[in-house]
Structure formats: structure tokens, C-alpha cells
Design a protein around this motif. Sequence first.
Motif, short mmCIF file in Angstrom:
data_model
loop_
_atom_site.label_atom_id
_atom_site.label_comp_id
_atom_site.label_asym_id
_atom_site.label_seq_id
_atom_site.Cartn_x
_atom_site.Cartn_y
_atom_site.Cartn_z
N LEU A 186 0.82 -1.23 0.00
CA LEU A 186 0.00 0.00 0.00
C LEU A 186 0.85 1.27 0.00
O LEU A 186 0.35 2.35 -0.28
CB LEU A 186 -0.93 -0.01 1.21
N ASN A 187 2.15 1.12 0.32
CA ASN A 187 3.00 2.33 0.31
C ASN A 187 3.50 2.66 -1.08
O ASN A 187 4.08 3.72 -1.30
CB ASN A 187 4.19 2.13 1.26
N ILE A 188 3.31 1.72 -2.01
CA ILE A 188 3.70 2.03 -3.39
C ILE A 188 2.52 2.73 -4.05
O ILE A 188 1.38 2.29 -3.93
CB ILE A 188 4.06 0.74 -4.16
N ASP A 189 2.81 3.83 -4.75
CA ASP A 189 1.74 4.57 -5.43
C ASP A 189 0.99 3.61 -6.37
O ASP A 189 1.61 2.85 -7.12
CB ASP A 189 2.33 5.72 -6.23
N ILE A 190 -0.33 3.71 -6.32
CA ILE A 190 -1.15 2.72 -7.05
C ILE A 190 -0.86 2.73 -8.56
O ILE A 190 -1.03 1.74 -9.25
CB ILE A 190 -2.65 2.97 -6.76
N TYR A 191 -0.36 3.88 -9.07
CA TYR A 191 -0.08 3.95 -10.51
C TYR A 191 1.30 3.37 -10.84
O TYR A 191 1.66 3.22 -12.00
CB TYR A 191 -0.18 5.40 -11.00
N ASP A 192 2.09 3.07 -9.79
CA ASP A 192 3.45 2.54 -10.00
C ASP A 192 3.52 1.02 -9.80
O ASP A 192 4.57 0.40 -10.01
CB ASP A 192 4.44 3.18 -9.00
N ARG A 193 2.41 0.41 -9.36
CA ARG A 193 2.49 -0.98 -8.86
C ARG A 193 2.85 -2.00 -9.94
O ARG A 193 3.47 -3.01 -9.65
CB ARG A 193 1.18 -1.36 -8.15
N ARG A 199 -6.41 7.37 -18.00
CA ARG A 199 -6.99 7.67 -16.68
C ARG A 199 -7.87 8.90 -16.65
O ARG A 199 -8.76 9.05 -15.81
CB ARG A 199 -5.91 7.74 -15.62
N TYR A 247 -13.53 1.88 -13.31
CA TYR A 247 -12.51 1.50 -12.32
C TYR A 247 -12.19 0.03 -12.48
O TYR A 247 -13.07 -0.84 -12.38
CB TYR A 247 -13.03 1.78 -10.91
N LEU A 289 -5.24 -0.02 -12.78
CA LEU A 289 -5.98 1.18 -13.18
C LEU A 289 -5.66 1.60 -14.62
O LEU A 289 -4.56 1.31 -15.14
CB LEU A 289 -5.56 2.35 -12.28
N ARG A 322 -1.83 6.87 -17.48
CA ARG A 322 -1.61 8.08 -18.28
C ARG A 322 -1.74 7.78 -19.78
O ARG A 322 -1.50 6.66 -20.20
CB ARG A 322 -0.17 8.57 -18.06
N LYS A 323 -2.01 8.84 -20.53
CA LYS A 323 -2.20 8.67 -21.99
C LYS A 323 -0.97 8.06 -22.66
O LYS A 323 -1.09 7.24 -23.57
CB LYS A 323 -2.54 10.02 -22.63
#
Lengths: 349, 349
Positions: free
Chosen positions: B146-153, B209, B222, B226, B229-230
Motif C-alpha cells: 500500500l506504500n507504493i503509489d497505485i499507478y506505480d504498482r 486515466r 474503475y 488502473l 496516463r495517456k
Amino acid sequence: MSKFLKKIKIIKPDDWHVHLRDNEILKKVSQYTGTFYKRAIIMPNLEEPITNCFRSISYRRRILNSMTPNTAFQPLMICYLTEKTSPEELQQGFFKKIFVGAKLYPHCSTTNSKYGIKNINNIYHLFNIMEKIKMPLLIHGEENNLNIDIYDREAKFIENTLKPLRKKFPELKIILEHITTEEAISYIEECNSSYLAGTITPHHLMLNRNNMFIDGIQPHLYCLPLLKRKKHQIALRNVISSGSKNFFLGSDTAPHFHKNKINTFGCAGIFNAPSSLLCYVSVFEEMNALQHFQSFCSENGPNFYNMPINKETITLVKKPHKILEKINIGKNIIVPFLAGKRLDWSIEK
Amino acid sequence: MSKFLKKIKIIKPDDWHVHLRDNEILKKVSQYTGTFYKRAIIMPNLEEPITNCFRSISYRRRILNSMTPNTAFQPLMICYLTEKTSPEELQQGFFKKIFVGAKLYPHCSTTNSKYGIKNINNIYHLFNIMEKIKMPLLIHGEENNLNIDIYDREAKFIENTLKPLRKKFPELKIILEHITTEEAISYIEECNSSYLAGTITPHHLMLNRNNMFIDGIQPHLYCLPLLKRKKHQIALRNVISSGSKNFFLGSDTAPHFHKNKINTFGCAGIFNAPSSLLCYVSVFEEMNALQHFQSFCSENGPNFYNMPINKETITLVKKPHKILEKINIGKNIIVPFLAGKRLDWSIEK
């Protein structure tokens, strides 16, 4: 100030960014703002926006009527700028203290902003007057270009719009509302100008974008500007802990009916009025920065707006406070920020 | 293949990533997958996950019973890996063709993944066998920290987990499911290995997104991973247009009741089965890459899984197709992807 404080007494704060809505919602939510804050900037983006003095005077009356009789609460009214706003209306409104400032909504950038500004150059003549008469300009600082990534819109607004605007009108008092990014913080700090300030919400201090996706997507945490990456949340917490005079309390409390939040197209806004001040004090305590709590809540704002600092005080005590689960309004409900959760601080009765 | 094609006939495709759910939803949605696809990988993350041969056999029977009698549709079953999965069960299931592969869900990374893997090292013994018996491993490639940004997972999963895993098991056949990032594309392309492939969904090709926030937050868009980005959406479109053999169709069609999507905690998943193939052909046409449509839909998948290419064909015609607004299931509804919208292509009856 020791971190293990049991009680903290400060000058009664003001909330420099409040949405009270109208009619049945107004009657229900205004009491929460009135509990914690002496004054509040009332954002003008009603369905029928506050675009002239007449609408402002009658809206202010409705607000006061919604409060407990002879309330000390003072709504500070704002003019909703459109590309048809007349300079005379603006000037008259400010001189007669009907307006304390004017709000720039980029067209379709947020709730009820369809009357907002499509091309900022079209209202340079208004900024010209506002600069001369020292009327503050409040800005929802996001580009409304759908091709710009939604998480970049604040940073791009600063580059594309705010910097050129301030070059043109260096003495126009500007408040960049509900800032959410490192870029906004560093720009405001670099300028370190009495003509530029930022307001910061409790939710952008307490949460980051991951929170909106824990256990599923949580539309109740959907607001504009969006919750950002953790590094931005940390930057906001650091700047308020630094005691910088350029930032102050603006909760952006924004009530919506639950049915409009939990919806195929959920609207943007977090209703935090029942707990905002308790949230702020929790963050200042966590950051070991309680010594700067009063200036953020009660001094930086009035100083920027050239208004007197309040005489009254308010005392918060280190006693658990359980936030309401929901607020009933006729057949509808409004779900507050952190509904049902427990904060460590309460207001001393 | 000319861009102004009116009709396109291809080998009947397979969908290498389908969620059919169970009971009343299964009975309703399986027909849509059966319409377009000859075979489909059936993801095992039911509420009671498919963790053994017995459950797989009975689930497969329920799927076939839900289809029109003597359907040609072939469900390809997958074992849900847990830290208790027995190597014998896995091996037996694969040799008896009960399973065609096994799925790795990082613990709590997506729907019904609470039985998933907390520490991947705990199942290295299973990967050892899978490598030996050439049993494909399907992976939901996201870190669940959960500490990793959800867009980086996804990108972090590739660095932290996938690369070390492939070093240890270079001949383990891995399919990185529903890839959404430049990082996943470049890693798969750099490897360019017959032991590594990626599936791509229609929604990650068609949207980015920003789309999830147009006119308000749209929980129906959703999904996990996720929408990104474009630039990531563009990278996905470019790689399928390149004709690369390392990527193939995996729609990740994931039905949920509307009440569980439009919810204080909206669940993740986009139900695209009624239109996925029509979406894919639209993207290939937009990218002027119809010459690669068949390989993406009907050849790369079977080749990677060492399965025969289908004999049947399917023909799509350039005729508008209106997507269903909703699907009624008892008192509930399911809202499909692009509900009510019009696509340019239809299936030839």
C-alpha cells in the motif's frame, strides 16, 4: 509547544474556502462551519452562481438566516467571475463591502463551473481593476484542457496561466485555492510575495491518491483537485509545519448528497466542516508543529486579506471525537469526511 | 489491408483472460464470450477460488451447462495458486488437462485475492515444477504494497518481482496479464522470449486515466490495474499495431452488479464481453493495423500456449453496433463497458 499537549487555545480561526450550497443543504451544514470559524469565505459556485451584488446580498441573508439567531459568524462573500462580469459591478461590490474578493473558475474545471472562464485573456480588464482597487482574486488553479493529464492540471496551470498572469498584474492579490502539489508550494514560496498565497485543505494534508482506492474505489474521497501522490501530501505537511506565512486554512468543505457522490458520474467534493479544525490540529500535532497552528488557522489569512485578526478564542482538548456517520436532509443524506472515524481532538464545550 | 474495409474475416479468436463469475451471473454472461470466442481462459478467482482439480471440473461443468447446448465453446481452466497449493495437485491437474495453467494473485491485489500470495518465495517450489512440466504461469502483475503509489504498482512489480523470478526460472512460461504500462511493454519486448507474453484489454487500449474523471468520477471505468496516463495507452496501441508476437487478446471482462460498482467502496472490474472484439477491431482500424488483427486475436495466444489454432472463422462487418445499456439479472443489473454507445463494427450474423 510540547507534543503531549492536552489543550490548545487559539484565536478563533476563519475558513477561507467554504461551500455552503443553498436551501436545505445550507440550512443543515452552515452550523458546522459556524461552530469552529468566526468568518468564512463563501464560494459563489451555486447552481445559479453569485455573479452580482444583488445575488450576493440575498445569499448572505439566507446564510445568516440559516445560522442560530444573533450568531457572531460572518460570511465573506465572493463574486463568481464570468466573461460578462461588469467592471462596475465588481468595483461597486468591493467598495460597498458586498464582496471581499472574486473567484476565477476555469470553464468546467469543477462543480457548477460551466459559467466559468474559457479564455482568461477575456477578463484581463477585470484583473486590471482588481489590481487597482486591491480586490483579491481567488483561483481554482487547474487547466481545464481534457488533453492534459488530470494529475498535471494544477502544475500546468501555474506554468501556462498563473505565471503570465502575475507578470502582467504583479500587484494583483491572488489566492491559489486548495493547492495539492509540490509545484504550487515551491512557486508560492519562491515568490514569497504579499500578493500571492495558497489555501490548503485537511484532506490533502491527511490523505494521498492511494487512499481513494483502498478496498475499492471510494467516490467520497473524490474531489478536485484530486488527491495526489504521497510526495505531494508530504510537501503540504512540511510547508504548514514550516510556519510559512504564505499559506492558510481553506477547508474546501463541499457537501453533496450521498446519491450524487455514489453515482455513475460521482460529483467532486468532500464535506469536512464537522471535523476540519480537528483534522488540522491532528496534522500539526503529528508534524510536531503545534507552534504554527494558530498562524495557519487565524493569522495568515486575515493578514493576507488585510482584515482584523479575531478577538475571540477557541480551545481544543485532547479528547477523542467521533465524527458523524451521516447527516440526514429530508430523504437524502450527506456523508462527512472520515464518517464514523475517531479523531484525537475535540472542541472544548 | 485497406483502412476502408467493409468486412474482415479472421480465424475465430480466443479470449485469454475472462471472468465468468458463478451462479446467476455466469448463466447470463457466458453467452457473450461464447459469441465471439472459441476458447477462453477462465480466471479462477471466484469467492471460493478454484484451487484444486475437483473445483475446476465442477466449475467447468457449470460453465458448459450455462452455454447453449452442444456449444463449441471451450473453457480453459486455471488453478488459483495459494501458499497451500500442493505440487501434486498442480502437476496432476496439468497432466490430466484439467488445468491449462496456474494464476498468481499477489495477496489482496484485486477482486477475491485474499487467498493470494503474500510472499512469492513461499511458492518457488511450485514454479520449479511448473517450469519442468511447462505449465504456464499467469500473473496479475502488481505489487500489493500500500506504500507504493497505485499507478506505480505494475512497473514496480516488474522490477521487484518479475525480473528476479525469471532469472530464477528462465524457462517458466509467464503471461503478464492485462498490462497497462510502457515499462511492461518494453520489458516484454526486450526479452522477446517464447517464455514471456502479455495480454492487453480493450479498455486499456481505448481509454486512459482522464476518462475515469470526465463529468465526474466514473466507477464503471474503475479496474485493476488502473487506467494509466495517456502515454501508456499510446504505447499499448503502438505495440499491438507493430504486430509483435509477444502480445495477445485478453479482455479481462469482469462483471459486477451495478450496486457493487456504484458503491462507497466500488469494486474493480469492467464487463466488456458484449463488445470486446468489436472494440479491438476498432482500435486496430484506428491504428491502420488491421493486417495484425488476426495474429493478436487468434494466433499469438495459441502459439504461446502450444495449442492448435482454431479452424472456424468469424466475420466482422463495418456496420454500427449499439452496445446494451444494461443486463438484467434478477433484481440486479450489470452495466457493460461503453453501455449504450455505438461502435462502427458488428459481428456478421
